[in-house]
Design an enzyme around this catalytic site. Structure first.
Site, mmCIF file in Angstrom:
data_model
loop_
_atom_site.group_PDB
_atom_site.id
_atom_site.type_symbol
_atom_site.label_atom_id
_atom_site.label_comp_id
_atom_site.label_asym_id
_atom_site.label_seq_id
_atom_site.Cartn_x
_atom_site.Cartn_y
_atom_site.Cartn_z
ATOM 1 N N ASP A 123 0.727 -1.229 -0.203
ATOM 2 C CA ASP A 123 -0.003 0.166 0.058
ATOM 3 C C ASP A 123 0.838 1.397 0.124
ATOM 4 O O ASP A 123 0.520 2.254 -0.954
ATOM 5 C CB ASP A 123 -1.184 0.085 1.255
ATOM 6 N N LYS A 124 1.838 1.402 0.969
ATOM 7 C CA LYS A 124 2.365 2.791 1.203
ATOM 8 C C LYS A 124 3.745 2.466 0.529
ATOM 9 O O LYS A 124 4.294 3.714 0.156
ATOM 10 C CB LYS A 124 2.425 3.166 2.415
ATOM 11 N N CYS A 192 -2.197 -9.135 -0.594
ATOM 12 C CA CYS A 192 -3.380 -9.740 -0.660
ATOM 13 C C CYS A 192 -4.162 -9.861 -1.915
ATOM 14 O O CYS A 192 -4.149 -8.948 -2.825
ATOM 15 C CB CYS A 192 -4.068 -8.884 0.697
ATOM 16 N N SER A 482 -9.662 1.303 3.197
ATOM 17 C CA SER A 482 -8.606 0.330 2.651
ATOM 18 C C SER A 482 -9.381 0.129 1.099
ATOM 19 O O SER A 482 -10.533 0.368 0.752
ATOM 20 C CB SER A 482 -8.905 -1.012 3.455
#
Length: 574
Positions: A123-124, A192, A482
């Site tokens: 994500d980051k 994921c 999310s």
């Protein structure tokens, strides 16, 4: 060896210790004369998206060696949103993007590298790496860390939402069910396997042209991802020789291409933060209006969880980002430069020639699927676009909703506000049955300056996993979500409450109305009674006299970020 003048050659003449230090690290006298490639990854034991990256960068090293360069490995490990759910650790997640980017800048600036390879999955770290690539502007290739294997019965790690809600409610779940999930929820390394922010940003790295064609969301346990890494190691030397840098790849046209692809696949709302932030490093402005304009005309063709049915592994087998680009090519600028040293149009032609689109269909057949099941033909697109920018008297600068993951019955909604000043309080209200069907939950003081802009996944999952509330309750926040969020979730409300935005003046009992079709979000009633917009404005002015709730004392990175972060509508950077 290629005819490349080493960038650090003049620096070595300034101070003899430079060479001595590299020789002391195990390099030899021939190595220090070669073009030097910085290999930067987020390898570490933090989570499945990072723990395997050393195997990818090992292949990169081989590729660099093969083509006459010398590689040097650096690491700045990332962290996982999943480990931070429900506690104050989540407040550091977005700030970690800045920390990782800054660390890559340090590694890349302390001496002159000829080129750079970046590898991350999640994500980051991906936006941090893309941001650092733009900032350093040396020849760069990004390697996505790929997708995790699917869970039992084609599930993802987000079974955790239902499991965690029932854990908090006495007598609703057995210990064995919890243990079985924990053992099977993350069955391998990789990101994921739903189209969350990690998977979305892998797709964006490819759509921007900084990752090699077809590399986003490769299954992390297959040899394809190792071959891609070796290829990147060879290809970086070609970019160094031609001096093709990120500023030549990450153009305004490339960002527009990426937003178009994002609209087509139903990507995470977090891309509306990350893409503008990356672009700002190059002096490019990506406005909320641009996202909305594009989402008004691009067909949504990605049948990918959470907006759709299938998982990211199947998406890659179906052709992945190149297949999407091929199907919507009339909307794309095919002349943009990419990390192959060729244009996007040339890359797509090469992939067709080498049988990329047909080669993996047999894997898809193992699941009883065809390509068109996962990536809809244009004529079967369910809707146009996937996200919308809503504005109104509580979001004058804008807010974001991912309507592709929302039931159409909630595209237009009016309900009673239930206001909370933290996600924890809102989540507890859902768990304890304090929310009524039809309510609009407001979570504020969770924006970039308020609390580091944490995601609200624990609360949105609690809502959709509660049969009494699912499909009737909406959530409005100045925090973020999310990429796995489902339901009517409106985030990034700007200006945020901590900066004196009007969300700070909403009270429990007010009436909130939004309309995704018309792109509006407003308070239309006070204390349960509908009133004119002028009357709402007067009440807000009166309530604003009390001022915003002061934030507690902070220190370190968290203080720097929450003191300096810009609006979510401008990328939430600092």
């Amino acid at each position: 060896m290629r005819n490349i003048k080493q960038k650090s050659a003049s620096e070595r003449l300034l101070w003899a210790q430079f060479d001595a230090l590299q020789l002391g690290s195990g390099w030899d006298e021939e190595d220090i004369k070669k073009p030097q490639i910085l290999i930067e990854d987020v390898f570490g034991d933090s989570h499945p998206g990072s723990v395997h990256l050393n195997k990818l960068t090992e292949q990169v090293k081989y590729g660099v060696f093969e083509t006459g360069g010398f590689p040097a490995q650096f690491h700045a490990t990332d962290i996982c949103d999943g480990c931070a759910q429900g506690h104050d650790g989540m407040n550091y997640i977005l700030a970690s993007r800045e920390a990782i980017c800054d660390m890559v800048e340090v590694h890349g600036s302390v001496c002159s590298w000829d080129g750079m390879i970046l590898a991350s999955s999640c994500d980051k770290s991906i936006p941090a790496h893309l941001k650092a690539a733009a900032r350093l502007d040396i020849p760069t290739i990004f390697i996505p860390g790929g997708s995790m294997r699917v869970g039992p019965n084609m599930t993802t790690s987000l079974v955790a939402g239902d499991i965690s809600l029932r854990q908090k409610r006495k007598g609703e779940i057995e210990d064995q069910e919890v243990r079985d999930y924990k053992i099977t929820g993350c069955p391998s390394v990789g990101a994921c396997t739903f189209l969350g922010t990690a998977s979305t940003m892998q797709c964006m790295s490819e759509a921007l042209g900084l990752a090699l064609p077809g590399s986003a969301l490769m299954p992390a346990t297959m040899t394809d991802i190792l071959r891609n890494s070796r290829k990147a190691g060879r290809k970086i030397m070609e970019l160094v020789e031609k001096n093709i840098t990120p500023s030549q790849i990450l153009t305004k046209e490339a960002f527009v291409n990426a937003i178009i692809v994002h609209a087509a696949i139903g990507g995470s709302t977090n891309a509306t933060i990350h893409l503008p932030d990356i672009a700002s490093e190059l002096g490019i402005e990506l406005t909320p209006e641009l996202f909305d304009e594009i989402n008004h005309k691009i067909p949504y063709i990605g049948n990918i969880n959470p907006s759709g049915e299938h998982l990211t592994e199947s998406f890659w087998f179906a052709g992945g980002i190149p297949m999407v680009q091929l199907m919507i090519k009339e909307h794309l600028n095919l002349d943009v430069m990419t990390a192959t040293g060729k244009t996007l149009g040339e890359n797509l032609e090469d992939l067709q020639k080498e049988n990329f689109f047909d080669r993996n269909l047999g894997y898809l057949a193992n699941y009883g699927l065809k390509s068109e099941d996962v990536i809809f033909p244009i004529e079967k697109a369910k809707e146009i676009g996937s996200i919308a920018i809503l504005r109104g008297n509580i979001a004058p600068e804008g807010s974001v909703v991912k309507y592709s993951a929302c039931d159409e019955s909630l595209f237009v909604h009016k309900g009673t506000a239930r206001v909370y000043n933290s996600e924890e309080d809102a989540h507890n209200a859902v768990v304890n049955g304090e929310i009524n069907p039809g309510d609009v939950i407001v979570i504020r003081y969770e924006g970039p300056r308020g609390n580091g802009m944490p995601e609200m996944l624990m609360t949105t999952e609690a809502i959709v996993c509660d049969k009494r509330l699912n499909g009737t309750v909406s959530l409005v926040t100045d925090g973020r979500f999310s990429g796995a969020t489902r339901g009517a979730a409106i985030g990034h409300v700007s200006p945020e409450a901590a900066s004196g935005g009007p969300l700070a003046w909403v009270a429990t009992g007010d009436i909130i109305e939004y309309n995704i079709h018309e792109r509006t979000l407003n308070v239309v009633g006070i204390d349960g009674a509908e009133v004119s917009s002028e009357e709402v404005d007067k009440v807000f002015v009166e309530r604003s006299k009390d001022g915003v709730i002061p934030r507690p004392p902070r220190k370190g990175l968290f203080k720097r970020y929450t003191t300096s972060a810009v609006s979510a509508m401008k990328g939430a950077g600092y």
